[in-house]
Write a protein that holds these residues in place. Structure first.
Motif, PDB file in Angstrom:
ATOM      1  N   THR A   1     -13.966  28.857  27.319  1.00 25.38           N
ATOM      2  CA  THR A   1     -14.954  27.935  26.759  1.00 25.38           C
ATOM      3  C   THR A   1     -14.332  27.235  25.551  1.00 25.38           C
ATOM      4  O   THR A   1     -13.238  27.594  25.106  1.00 25.38           O
ATOM      5  CB  THR A   1     -16.216  28.702  26.322  1.00 25.38           C
ATOM      6  N   ASP A   2     -15.037  26.258  25.008  1.00 28.92           N
ATOM      7  CA  ASP A   2     -14.534  25.557  23.821  1.00 28.92           C
ATOM      8  C   ASP A   2     -14.389  26.518  22.640  1.00 28.92           C
ATOM      9  O   ASP A   2     -13.438  26.413  21.857  1.00 28.92           O
ATOM     10  CB  ASP A   2     -15.458  24.405  23.441  1.00 28.92           C
ATOM     11  N   ASP A   3     -15.322  27.448  22.507  1.00 30.24           N
ATOM     12  CA  ASP A   3     -15.245  28.427  21.413  1.00 30.24           C
ATOM     13  C   ASP A   3     -14.010  29.306  21.554  1.00 30.24           C
ATOM     14  O   ASP A   3     -13.308  29.573  20.571  1.00 30.24           O
ATOM     15  CB  ASP A   3     -16.501  29.310  21.389  1.00 30.24           C
ATOM     16  N   ILE A   4     -13.739  29.750  22.761  1.00 32.06           N
ATOM     17  CA  ILE A   4     -12.556  30.594  22.988  1.00 32.06           C
ATOM     18  C   ILE A   4     -11.288  29.805  22.690  1.00 32.06           C
ATOM     19  O   ILE A   4     -10.358  30.315  22.068  1.00 32.06           O
ATOM     20  CB  ILE A   4     -12.546  31.154  24.429  1.00 32.06           C
ATOM     21  N   GLU A   5     -11.239  28.539  23.110  1.00 29.96           N
ATOM     22  CA  GLU A   5     -10.052  27.718  22.845  1.00 29.96           C
ATOM     23  C   GLU A   5      -9.800  27.564  21.355  1.00 29.96           C
ATOM     24  O   GLU A   5      -8.652  27.639  20.911  1.00 29.96           O
ATOM     25  CB  GLU A   5     -10.211  26.342  23.488  1.00 29.96           C
ATOM     26  N   ARG A   6     -10.851  27.358  20.572  1.00 28.60           N
ATOM     27  CA  ARG A   6     -10.684  27.213  19.123  1.00 28.60           C
ATOM     28  C   ARG A   6     -10.163  28.516  18.505  1.00 28.60           C
ATOM     29  O   ARG A   6      -9.276  28.494  17.642  1.00 28.60           O
ATOM     30  CB  ARG A   6     -12.004  26.808  18.472  1.00 28.60           C
ATOM     31  N   VAL A   7     -10.694  29.646  18.950  1.00 25.62           N
ATOM     32  CA  VAL A   7     -10.248  30.928  18.400  1.00 25.62           C
ATOM     33  C   VAL A   7      -8.803  31.202  18.797  1.00 25.62           C
ATOM     34  O   VAL A   7      -8.007  31.685  17.984  1.00 25.62           O
ATOM     35  CB  VAL A   7     -11.188  32.071  18.866  1.00 25.62           C
ATOM     36  N   VAL A   8      -8.428  30.869  20.028  1.00 25.79           N
ATOM     37  CA  VAL A   8      -7.049  31.068  20.479  1.00 25.79           C
ATOM     38  C   VAL A   8      -6.097  30.188  19.679  1.00 25.79           C
ATOM     39  O   VAL A   8      -5.018  30.630  19.263  1.00 25.79           O
ATOM     40  CB  VAL A   8      -6.916  30.809  21.998  1.00 25.79           C
ATOM     41  N   GLU A   9      -6.466  28.937  19.430  1.00 29.11           N
ATOM     42  CA  GLU A   9      -5.624  28.052  18.611  1.00 29.11           C
ATOM     43  C   GLU A   9      -5.450  28.607  17.204  1.00 29.11           C
ATOM     44  O   GLU A   9      -4.346  28.581  16.650  1.00 29.11           O
ATOM     45  CB  GLU A   9      -6.230  26.648  18.547  1.00 29.11           C
ATOM     46  N   TYR A  10      -6.516  29.130  16.637  1.00 37.79           N
ATOM     47  CA  TYR A  10      -6.430  29.735  15.301  1.00 37.79           C
ATOM     48  C   TYR A  10      -5.497  30.948  15.318  1.00 37.79           C
ATOM     49  O   TYR A  10      -4.626  31.093  14.448  1.00 37.79           O
ATOM     50  CB  TYR A  10      -7.828  30.153  14.831  1.00 37.79           C
ATOM     51  N   GLN A  11      -5.667  31.824  16.301  1.00 38.93           N
ATOM     52  CA  GLN A  11      -4.821  33.012  16.393  1.00 38.93           C
ATOM     53  C   GLN A  11      -3.360  32.630  16.645  1.00 38.93           C
ATOM     54  O   GLN A  11      -2.445  33.280  16.143  1.00 38.93           O
ATOM     55  CB  GLN A  11      -5.316  33.946  17.509  1.00 38.93           C
ATOM     56  N   GLN A  12      -3.149  31.574  17.422  1.00 39.19           N
ATOM     57  CA  GLN A  12      -1.782  31.136  17.720  1.00 39.19           C
ATOM     58  C   GLN A  12      -1.081  30.621  16.462  1.00 39.19           C
ATOM     59  O   GLN A  12       0.119  30.839  16.289  1.00 39.19           O
ATOM     60  CB  GLN A  12      -1.812  30.052  18.796  1.00 39.19           C
ATOM     61  N   ARG A  13      -1.826  29.956  15.587  1.00 38.13           N
ATOM     62  CA  ARG A  13      -1.227  29.501  14.328  1.00 38.13           C
ATOM     63  C   ARG A  13      -0.884  30.677  13.424  1.00 38.13           C
ATOM     64  O   ARG A  13       0.024  30.586  12.598  1.00 38.13           O
ATOM     65  CB  ARG A  13      -2.176  28.542  13.612  1.00 38.13           C
ATOM     66  N   ALA A  14      -1.593  31.781  13.554  1.00 41.13           N
ATOM     67  CA  ALA A  14      -1.360  32.947  12.704  1.00 41.13           C
ATOM     68  C   ALA A  14      -0.197  33.819  13.189  1.00 41.13           C
ATOM     69  O   ALA A  14       0.268  34.684  12.453  1.00 41.13           O
ATOM     70  CB  ALA A  14      -2.627  33.792  12.623  1.00 41.13           C
ATOM     71  N   VAL A  15       0.270  33.593  14.389  1.00 37.45           N
ATOM     72  CA  VAL A  15       1.368  34.395  14.944  1.00 37.45           C
ATOM     73  C   VAL A  15       2.675  34.027  14.248  1.00 37.45           C
ATOM     74  O   VAL A  15       3.005  32.845  14.112  1.00 37.45           O
ATOM     75  CB  VAL A  15       1.488  34.166  16.466  1.00 37.45           C
ATOM     76  N   GLN A  16       3.410  35.028  13.819  1.00 39.35           N
ATOM     77  CA  GLN A  16       4.725  34.827  13.209  1.00 39.35           C
ATOM     78  C   GLN A  16       5.792  35.042  14.289  1.00 39.35           C
ATOM     79  O   GLN A  16       6.040  36.172  14.708  1.00 39.35           O
ATOM     80  CB  GLN A  16       4.944  35.819  12.065  1.00 39.35           C
TER      81      GLN A  16
END
Length: 118
Positions: free
Chosen positions: A67-82
């Motif tokens: 869903t759109d909510d899941i996509e936003r959370v995944v994008e946020y988590q992806q930016r946090a990955v080192q």
């Protein structure tokens, strides 16, 4: 001859609703980075992948079902990955191969210039 594997960078629990079972406490996303190994070298690449899984209904959630909510959370988590930096480490066989090639090139150059003869 060579193998490529993925190692885990980050696992994160998501509080979004699962698109399959609508539970809001079972989603987990895992980010992985590619590791390549063969007889000459070991390397960490910049290639990454992610996998979302729901532990309540035991289903892998593919991006088509997000869903759109899941996509936003995944994008946020992806930016946090080192990411680990790209690297390459030569194995002893590669160093031997390089040394042998340099030895042959040096012999050819010395023979061509007339410094050694057979």
């Amino acid at each position: 001859m060579g193998s490529s594997k993925y190692f885990t960078l980050k696992e994160a629990r998501l509080s979004n609703n699962c698109p399959e079972c609508y539970s809001n406490d079972g989603l987990e996303i895992t980010f992985k980075q590619k590791f390549v190994e063969n007889i000459f070298y070991k390397a960490i690449t910049s290639e990454t992948s992610h996998l979302m899984h729901c532990y309540n209904c035991s289903t892998t959630i593919f991006p088509v079902r997000w869903t759109d909510d899941i996509e936003r959370v995944v994008e946020y988590q992806q930016r946090a990955v080192q990411l680990r930096p790209k690297s390459i480490k030569l194995k002893p066989l590669a160093w031997a191969f390089i040394f042998f090639d340099l030895l042959i090139v040096t012999a050819v150059i010395l023979f061509a210039t007339g410094m050694i003869s057979f």
